[in-house]
Design a protein around this motif. Structure first.
Motif, PDB file in Angstrom:
ATOM      1  N   ASP A  59       0.850  -1.186   0.000  1.00 38.56           N
ATOM      2  CA  ASP A  59       0.000   0.000   0.000  1.00 38.56           C
ATOM      3  C   ASP A  59       0.892   1.244   0.000  1.00 38.56           C
ATOM      4  O   ASP A  59       1.433   1.650   1.031  1.00 38.56           O
ATOM      5  N   ALA A  61       0.191   4.462  -0.416  1.00 39.83           N
ATOM      6  CA  ALA A  61      -0.311   5.611   0.333  1.00 39.83           C
ATOM      7  C   ALA A  61      -0.067   5.450   1.828  1.00 39.83           C
ATOM      8  O   ALA A  61       0.319   6.403   2.519  1.00 39.83           O
ATOM      9  N   MET A  62      -0.277   4.237   2.320  1.00 37.36           N
ATOM     10  CA  MET A  62      -0.063   3.997   3.750  1.00 37.36           C
ATOM     11  C   MET A  62       1.422   4.060   4.098  1.00 37.36           C
ATOM     12  O   MET A  62       1.798   4.592   5.154  1.00 37.36           O
ATOM     13  N   ALA A  65       2.394   7.682   4.286  1.00 37.70           N
ATOM     14  CA  ALA A  65       1.919   8.289   5.528  1.00 37.70           C
ATOM     15  C   ALA A  65       2.780   7.860   6.715  1.00 37.70           C
ATOM     16  O   ALA A  65       3.108   8.675   7.591  1.00 37.70           O
ATOM     17  N   SER A  69       5.060  10.293   9.094  1.00 40.97           N
ATOM     18  CA  SER A  69       4.925  10.327  10.552  1.00 40.97           C
ATOM     19  C   SER A  69       6.266  10.141  11.241  1.00 40.97           C
ATOM     20  O   SER A  69       6.598  10.866  12.188  1.00 40.97           O
ATOM     21  N   THR A 211      -3.930  17.314  12.145  1.00 37.39           N
ATOM     22  CA  THR A 211      -5.065  17.555  11.252  1.00 37.39           C
ATOM     23  C   THR A 211      -5.188  19.031  10.910  1.00 37.39           C
ATOM     24  O   THR A 211      -5.507  19.397   9.770  1.00 37.39           O
ATOM     25  N   GLU A 219      -0.203  13.855   4.652  1.00 35.49           N
ATOM     26  CA  GLU A 219      -0.928  13.339   5.798  1.00 35.49           C
ATOM     27  C   GLU A 219      -0.054  12.369   6.577  1.00 35.49           C
ATOM     28  O   GLU A 219       0.753  11.633   6.018  1.00 35.49           O
ATOM     29  N   THR A 220      -0.234  12.380   7.893  1.00 34.88           N
ATOM     30  CA  THR A 220       0.522  11.482   8.759  1.00 34.88           C
ATOM     31  C   THR A 220      -0.216  10.155   8.911  1.00 34.88           C
ATOM     32  O   THR A 220      -1.368  10.014   8.484  1.00 34.88           O
ATOM     33  N   LEU A 221       0.438   9.194   9.555  1.00 36.16           N
ATOM     34  CA  LEU A 221      -0.154   7.869   9.714  1.00 36.16           C
ATOM     35  C   LEU A 221      -1.438   7.894  10.536  1.00 36.16           C
ATOM     36  O   LEU A 221      -2.414   7.239  10.161  1.00 36.16           O
ATOM     37  N   ARG A 224      -4.192   9.085   8.308  1.00 36.26           N
ATOM     38  CA  ARG A 224      -4.527   8.073   7.313  1.00 36.26           C
ATOM     39  C   ARG A 224      -5.339   6.942   7.934  1.00 36.26           C
ATOM     40  O   ARG A 224      -6.340   6.483   7.363  1.00 36.26           O
ATOM     41  N   SER A 227      -8.918   8.144   8.680  1.00 38.99           N
ATOM     42  CA  SER A 227      -9.743   8.215   7.473  1.00 38.99           C
ATOM     43  C   SER A 227     -10.155   6.823   6.999  1.00 38.99           C
ATOM     44  O   SER A 227     -11.252   6.643   6.459  1.00 38.99           O
ATOM     45  N   GLU A 228      -9.281   5.825   7.203  1.00 37.18           N
ATOM     46  CA  GLU A 228      -9.625   4.458   6.817  1.00 37.18           C
ATOM     47  C   GLU A 228     -10.641   3.852   7.777  1.00 37.18           C
ATOM     48  O   GLU A 228     -11.560   3.135   7.352  1.00 37.18           O
TER      49      GLU A 228
END
Length: 272
Positions: A59, A61-62, A65, A69, A211, A219-221, A224, A227-228
């Motif tokens: 992943d 995107a993850m 993030a 972080s 935020t 975006e930080t972990l 993320r 949002s998931e």
């Protein structure tokens, strides 16, 4: 000499301790176990599998993030440790400093300030400065948040030190700066390391302030993951959290071993 009576743990205290440990650590244990769940459903056990760890490392995107972080946490913890240590030295050694009360009040304000207020005020500051929100705005915000925690830890250590050691070094020809570096600094290194780890953990855990101060593509972990989670908890999130827990546990164990090693060396080097 009469032997000192040994204290036995009563049944009530043992039960209370067991319940407290279960309350604190049982959710983490369950999370780690279910991170190896082969089923797509979080609450249904489908056997042991490393499927969700593979999903996480695939992943992009993850991973981005997570990288964001850890970079923010390492940078902000280092800055907070530097400035927090200097602030602690100023507060513990500056008894004649006229603005000491105002300075300490401003320094420790983030300890009692709600994170929403801190995040909103920093957002307004960055907007007024027309600063592009991203890595550095989050880093500055986290440095502001964690600096006071480092100052508290280091100041408490400085308050227990024997000032006569530093005075003896100055009597032998050292100037104040050299006496601090040669005598005081090695003695407060464990407190500085503890402050850095505390700042790193607080930054890695923060959601509210990040935020407010982050921008698109940075975006930080925690953001993320949040949002998931709003769309439903996925087993991949369990794997991410298990990795973070394992990493923090390794850091704590290594820091504890280093602290014990430094203490043993100090005791062996101390004159009898």
């Amino acid at each position: 000499m009469t032997p000192r009576p040994t204290r036995t743990l009563s049944r009530f205290n043992a039960v209370s301790l067991a319940l407290g440990l279960c309350f604190l650590y049982l959710p983490i244990v369950i999370l780690v176990i279910y991170s190896f769940n082969a089923s797509r459903l979080v609450t249904v056990w489908g056997g042991w599998s490393l499927r969700w760890y593979t999903e996480f490392f695939d992943d992009g995107a993850m991973l981005e993030a997570a990288s964001m972080s850890f970079r923010v946490a390492a940078t902000s913890a280092t800055l907070a440790t530097l400035f927090g240590t200097l602030a602690a030295v100023a507060l513990s050694r500056g008894e004649r400093f006229g603005g000491r009360t105002l300075f300490s009040g401003m320094l420790y304000a983030p300890l009692v300030m709600p994170e929403v207020i801190t995040g909103l005020s920093l957002l307004l500051l960055f907007v007024a400065l027309d600063a592009e929100r991203g890595f550095w705005t989050v880093t500055i915000a986290h440095t502001t948040l964690t600096l006071c925690f480092v100052a508290v830890v280091v100041q408490s250590r400085l308050g227990t030190l024997d000032r006569s050691l530093e005075e003896a070094a100055m009597d032998l020809g050292c100037d104040p700066a050299r006496a601090f570096v040669a005598v005081t600094l090695p003695l407060i290194v464990p407190a500085i390391a503890a402050g850095w780890m505390l700042a790193f953990t607080l930054s890695l855990d923060d959601l509210v302030i990040a935020t407010f101060t982050t921008g698109p593509g940075s975006e930080t972990l925690p953001i993320r993951i949040y949002s998931e989670v709003k769309l439903g908890v996925k087993p991949e999130i369990n794997a991410i959290c298990a990795l973070v827990v394992g990493l923090i546990a390794v850091v704590i164990v290594v820091a504890s071993l280093v602290g014990k090693l430094s203490n043993s060396r100090g005791e062996s080097a101390a004159p009898l």
